[in-house]
Design an enzyme around this catalytic site. Structure first.
Site, PDB file in Angstrom:
ATOM      1  N   CYS A  12     -53.705 -11.725 -65.944  1.00 13.54           N
ATOM      2  CA  CYS A  12     -53.421 -11.492 -64.629  1.00 13.54           C
ATOM      3  C   CYS A  12     -53.887  -9.749 -64.366  1.00 13.54           C
ATOM      4  O   CYS A  12     -54.192  -9.275 -65.474  1.00 13.54           O
ATOM      5  CB  CYS A  12     -52.084 -11.417 -64.408  1.00 13.54           C
ATOM      6  SG  CYS A  12     -50.870 -10.396 -65.366  1.00 13.54           S
ATOM      7  N   GLU A 138     -37.914  -6.367 -68.984  1.00 15.08           N
ATOM      8  CA  GLU A 138     -37.980  -6.147 -67.484  1.00 15.08           C
ATOM      9  C   GLU A 138     -36.631  -6.219 -66.815  1.00 15.08           C
ATOM     10  O   GLU A 138     -36.017  -5.213 -66.252  1.00 15.08           O
ATOM     11  CB  GLU A 138     -38.896  -7.080 -66.725  1.00 15.08           C
ATOM     12  CG  GLU A 138     -38.914  -6.870 -65.232  1.00 15.08           C
ATOM     13  CD  GLU A 138     -39.786  -8.036 -64.681  1.00 15.08           C
ATOM     14  OE1 GLU A 138     -40.432  -8.586 -65.279  1.00 15.08           O
ATOM     15  OE2 GLU A 138     -39.623  -8.205 -63.351  1.00 15.08           O
ATOM     16  N   SER A 274     -50.627 -13.483 -69.921  1.00 14.69           N
ATOM     17  CA  SER A 274     -50.823 -12.556 -71.010  1.00 14.69           C
ATOM     18  C   SER A 274     -51.514 -13.163 -72.194  1.00 14.69           C
ATOM     19  O   SER A 274     -51.728 -12.553 -73.427  1.00 14.69           O
ATOM     20  CB  SER A 274     -49.524 -11.811 -71.654  1.00 14.69           C
ATOM     21  OG  SER A 274     -48.702 -12.992 -72.066  1.00 14.69           O
TER      22      SER A 274
HETATM   23  S1  SF4 Z   1     -47.997  -8.156 -65.794  1.00 15.59           S
HETATM   24 FE1  SF4 Z   1     -46.416  -9.624 -65.195  1.00 15.59          FE
HETATM   25  S2  SF4 Z   1     -45.702  -8.779 -63.149  1.00 15.59           S
HETATM   26 FE2  SF4 Z   1     -47.553  -7.997 -63.216  1.00 15.59          FE
HETATM   27  S3  SF4 Z   1     -48.819  -9.430 -62.312  1.00 15.59           S
HETATM   28 FE3  SF4 Z   1     -49.092  -9.899 -64.626  1.00 15.59          FE
HETATM   29  S4  SF4 Z   1     -47.200 -11.756 -64.487  1.00 15.59           S
HETATM   30 FE4  SF4 Z   1     -47.094 -10.435 -62.760  1.00 15.59          FE
END
Ligand code: SF4
Length: 297
Positions: A12, A138, A274
């Site tokens: 992401c 978090e 990730s």
């Molecule tokens: S780092 Fe975490 S909160 Fe940010 S976009 Fe990616 S999954 Fe979503």
């Protein structure tokens, strides 16, 4: 034999941003005498963390020690700190600023939005319920916004111990499973009188979970590429299992064995936000190779 590559999957923008930032810190401080430390895993995937370590950045991670106690061990004249994409407790940020550390915060902008909303709701006089995973960075960072007013809920029974007559705002960790979130919501709606819900699942989380609710019924196994520590990868597993489909979480392509897929006719592959693309590609190749060898025999 068929392999469905689920889309979207993998990186992401928040993860890419954190990696780019850490690499830039390593480059910009190449000739610096100070040592660079990342306080906790930059993102929850050991392959990425190892890549960052290879740039000379040292990982400091101790789940029995608070982030504040960890940073207190460093000398600001000898250290540069990098904070993770999941967010860092504000008492830690205050400490490093008060003590003139050079630091870089790779917190994802989606997490910052949740932090800001929690602060806004506290200012407006709300009790804040934060739905999250126990000891996840978090969640720990969220708790530090206000130890009294933010109620961290990691299990459904904890809701029953809260004062349900107070004006309450509900927020959640960005990477929760939408199925778990629904279970929490149902209980909250049933229990609390004056409540407003703020769904804080980030778009990357929603987009990666959505296709798993519409799996082709012929799929017999879903391989989720991701680290055991990655909450968004575990959330993908949670959704697949909830559909009654077999699933496995792998962060090492060597875990894909002949025995695992030899009797499958249709498998699907996805990846947490990730998970490096090269790991997912190696998993796909391994599956293809095994299917090819079966077809050729
Ligand atoms: S780092 Fe975490 S909160 Fe940010 S976009 Fe990616 S999954 Fe979503």
């Amino acid at each position: 034999m068929k392999i469905t590559k689920i889309f979207p999957r993998g990186y992401c923008y928040g993860v890419v941003r954190a990696i780019m930032m850490a690499k830039k810190v390593a480059k910009n401080h190449k000739d610096d005498k100070r040592t660079i430390y990342m306080i906790g895993m930059l993102v929850h995937n050991i392959h990425i963390v190892n890549e960052i370590r290879e740039l000379g950045i040292i990982l400091i991670d101790d789940r029995y020690e608070s982030r504040l106690n960890l940073v207190k061990k460093f000398d600001p004249k000898k250290s540069i700190l990098i904070f993770t994409a999941h967010g860092t407790p504000k008492n830690v940020i205050k400490y490093v600023e008060d003590n003139n550390f050079t630091y870089y915060d790779t917190v994802c902008p989606e997490v910052v939005k949740s932090f800001d909303l929690v602060e806004e709701k506290i200012k407006d006089g709300f009790q804040v319920i934060f739905l999250g995973v126990k000891n996840h960075p978090e969640t720990l960072a969220m708790q530090e916004i206000d130890n009294n007013k933010v109620k961290i809920i990691t299990e459904i029974d904890q809701l029953l111990k809260l004062d349900n007559s107070l004006k309450t705002a509900v927020l959640n960790q960005t990477t929760l499973s939408s199925i778990d979130l629904k279970v929490f919501y149902n209980k909250i709606e049933e229990t609390f009188k004056n409540v407003e819900m703020h769904n804080d699942l980030c778009k990357a989380t929603i987009d990666r979970q959505r296709p798993l609710f519409e799996l082709d019924p012929t799929i017999e196994l879903v391989i989720v590429c991701g680290d055991q520590k990655s909450n968004n990868s575990n959330a993908l597993m949670n959704i697949v299992k909830n559909q009654g489909v077999e699933s496995i979480l792998v962060n090492d392509p060597d875990l894909i064995t002949y025995d695992l897929i030899k009797k499958k006719h249709h498998i699907a592959i996805t990846a947490g936000a990730s998970t490096p693309t090269y790991i997912t590609n190696k998993v796909i190749k391994k599956c293809n190779d095994i299917f090819d060898s079966i077809n050729n025999n």
